[in-house]
Design a protein around this motif. Structure first.
Motif, PDB file in Angstrom:
ATOM      1  N   THR A  99       0.859  -1.190   0.000  1.00 12.38           N
ATOM      2  CA  THR A  99       0.000   0.000   0.000  1.00 12.38           C
ATOM      3  C   THR A  99       0.890   1.234   0.000  1.00 12.38           C
ATOM      4  OG1 THR A  99      -1.722  -1.186   1.212  1.00 12.38           O
ATOM      5  CG2 THR A  99      -1.813   1.221   1.268  1.00 12.38           C
ATOM      6  N   ASN A 151       0.732   5.747  -0.231  1.00 13.65           N
ATOM      7  CA  ASN A 151      -0.106   6.936  -0.085  1.00 13.65           C
ATOM      8  C   ASN A 151      -0.287   7.623  -1.429  1.00 13.65           C
ATOM      9  OD1 ASN A 151      -0.368   6.587   2.686  1.00 13.65           O
ATOM     10  ND2 ASN A 151       1.471   7.761   3.113  1.00 13.65           N
ATOM     11  N   THR A 152      -1.490   8.140  -1.658  1.00 15.84           N
ATOM     12  CA  THR A 152      -1.761   8.892  -2.879  1.00 15.84           C
ATOM     13  C   THR A 152      -1.257  10.325  -2.714  1.00 15.84           C
ATOM     14  OG1 THR A 152      -3.950   9.507  -2.075  1.00 15.84           O
ATOM     15  CG2 THR A 152      -3.817   7.534  -3.466  1.00 15.84           C
ATOM     16  N   LYS A 157      -6.667  -1.414  -5.360  1.00 12.82           N
ATOM     17  CA  LYS A 157      -7.718  -1.074  -4.410  1.00 12.82           C
ATOM     18  C   LYS A 157      -7.443   0.289  -3.801  1.00 12.82           C
ATOM     19  CE  LYS A 157      -8.585  -5.871  -3.075  1.00 12.82           C
ATOM     20  NZ  LYS A 157      -8.697  -6.809  -1.943  1.00 12.82           N
ATOM     21  N   THR A 158      -8.486   1.119  -3.723  1.00 17.91           N
ATOM     22  CA  THR A 158      -8.338   2.431  -3.090  1.00 17.91           C
ATOM     23  C   THR A 158      -8.837   2.366  -1.647  1.00 17.91           C
ATOM     24  OG1 THR A 158     -10.540   3.270  -3.646  1.00 17.91           O
ATOM     25  CG2 THR A 158      -8.797   3.578  -5.302  1.00 17.91           C
ATOM     26  N   SER A 159      -8.425   3.346  -0.858  1.00 15.05           N
ATOM     27  CA  SER A 159      -8.887   3.416   0.528  1.00 15.05           C
ATOM     28  C   SER A 159     -10.387   3.669   0.596  1.00 15.05           C
ATOM     29  CB  SER A 159      -8.141   4.520   1.283  1.00 15.05           C
ATOM     30  OG  SER A 159      -8.326   5.770   0.637  1.00 15.05           O
ATOM     31  N   GLY A 160     -10.975   4.205  -0.473  1.00 14.33           N
ATOM     32  CA  GLY A 160     -12.417   4.454  -0.524  1.00 14.33           C
ATOM     33  C   GLY A 160     -13.233   3.236  -0.903  1.00 14.33           C
ATOM     34  N   ASP A 207      -9.351   9.647  -1.596  1.00 16.51           N
ATOM     35  CA  ASP A 207      -8.592   8.416  -1.361  1.00 16.51           C
ATOM     36  C   ASP A 207      -7.222   8.767  -0.801  1.00 16.51           C
ATOM     37  OD1 ASP A 207     -10.455   6.474  -2.204  1.00 16.51           O
ATOM     38  OD2 ASP A 207      -9.983   6.904  -4.297  1.00 16.51           O
ATOM     39  N   SER A 208      -6.883   8.169   0.327  1.00 11.98           N
ATOM     40  CA  SER A 208      -5.593   8.456   0.957  1.00 11.98           C
ATOM     41  C   SER A 208      -4.504   7.476   0.549  1.00 11.98           C
ATOM     42  CB  SER A 208      -5.739   8.468   2.475  1.00 11.98           C
ATOM     43  OG  SER A 208      -6.215   7.209   2.927  1.00 11.98           O
ATOM     44  N   ASN A 209      -4.905   6.286   0.050  1.00 14.40           N
ATOM     45  CA  ASN A 209      -3.897   5.325  -0.388  1.00 14.40           C
ATOM     46  C   ASN A 209      -4.459   4.372  -1.432  1.00 14.40           C
ATOM     47  OD1 ASN A 209      -5.066   2.949   0.995  1.00 14.40           O
ATOM     48  ND2 ASN A 209      -4.419   3.975   2.864  1.00 14.40           N
ATOM     49  N   ILE A 210      -3.547   3.652  -2.056  1.00 11.85           N
ATOM     50  CA  ILE A 210      -3.875   2.622  -3.044  1.00 11.85           C
ATOM     51  C   ILE A 210      -3.082   1.377  -2.675  1.00 11.85           C
ATOM     52  CG2 ILE A 210      -3.710   1.920  -5.476  1.00 11.85           C
ATOM     53  CD1 ILE A 210      -3.893   4.882  -6.231  1.00 11.85           C
ATOM     54  N   SER A 211      -3.733   0.225  -2.762  1.00 11.13           N
ATOM     55  CA  SER A 211      -3.057  -1.053  -2.535  1.00 11.13           C
ATOM     56  C   SER A 211      -2.924  -1.789  -3.857  1.00 11.13           C
ATOM     57  CB  SER A 211      -3.854  -1.932  -1.573  1.00 11.13           C
ATOM     58  OG  SER A 211      -3.896  -1.346  -0.297  1.00 11.13           O
TER      59      SER A 211
END
Length: 182
Positions: free
Chosen positions: A58, A60-61, A94-97, A133-137
């Motif tokens: 993961t 951070n965006t 995958k996004t944090s949202g 969105d704060s991050n992406i996995s």
């Protein structure tokens, strides 16, 4: 004349070539299957996932407003081979949202003569990212078969944020202003 070539930025993935310290950045997300690293003479070190093994990272965006994010996209590139044509091999974004985008890698069939071919997966846009969105996995899933001879082999994972190209509207040199025709 301006140069239209994109200037690559910093890879948002850490250790996408799976060095000996890959476990410092990639986490096992399940206890299924096998995960190992190997070296290929042409592609260097790669990760091999078998029997539904799942690993992920993961990041951070960028902290952007909705307006700044307009037209911008995160893009992923990687090199892979679906060794033994293992069905179910997938890369998940995958996004944090809660947005999920699967990239199914089990659709390519190896020829009868070869067990696998390295494939380049280039510039896949992940457009479901929003300003909140704060991050992406990035998650890597090995094939569903229960045989360790069916593997997803993957390396050179690179994720970058691509912005809309800038357009010159005007230029001022000393006291002289130059307008660019529309």
């Amino acid at each position: 004349m301006m140069n239209e070539d994109e200037i690559p930025g910093r890879n948002l993935i850490t250790d996408g070539r799976f060095s000996d310290r890959w476990r410092d950045h990639w986490k096992r997300l399940n206890s299924d299957g096998d995960v190992s690293t190997f070296t290929d003479p042409d592609y260097g070190q790669y990760l091999a996932l078998a029997m539904k093994a799942l690993v992920g990272q993961t990041f951070n965006t960028a902290d952007l407003t909705e307006q700044q994010l307009t037209g911008a996209t995160y893009k992923i590139n990687f090199v892979y081979e679906n060794y033994g044509s293992g069905a179910g091999s997938t890369v998940y974004l995958k996004t944090s949202g809660g947005a999920v985008e699967p990239i199914n890698l089990s659709g390519l069939k190896a020829s009868e003569e070869t067990l696998a071919d390295w494939n380049t997966y280039y510039d896949h846009s992940f457009a479901k990212v929003v300003a909140n969105d704060s991050n992406i996995s990035v998650e890597l899933l090995g094939p569903a078969e229960t045989s360790d001879t069916k593997q997803l082999r993957i390396t050179d994972i690179n994720v970058q944020l691509h912005f809309v190209p800038l357009k010159l509207a005007r230029l001022q040199v000393d006291e002289r202003l130059y307008q660019v025709p529309a």
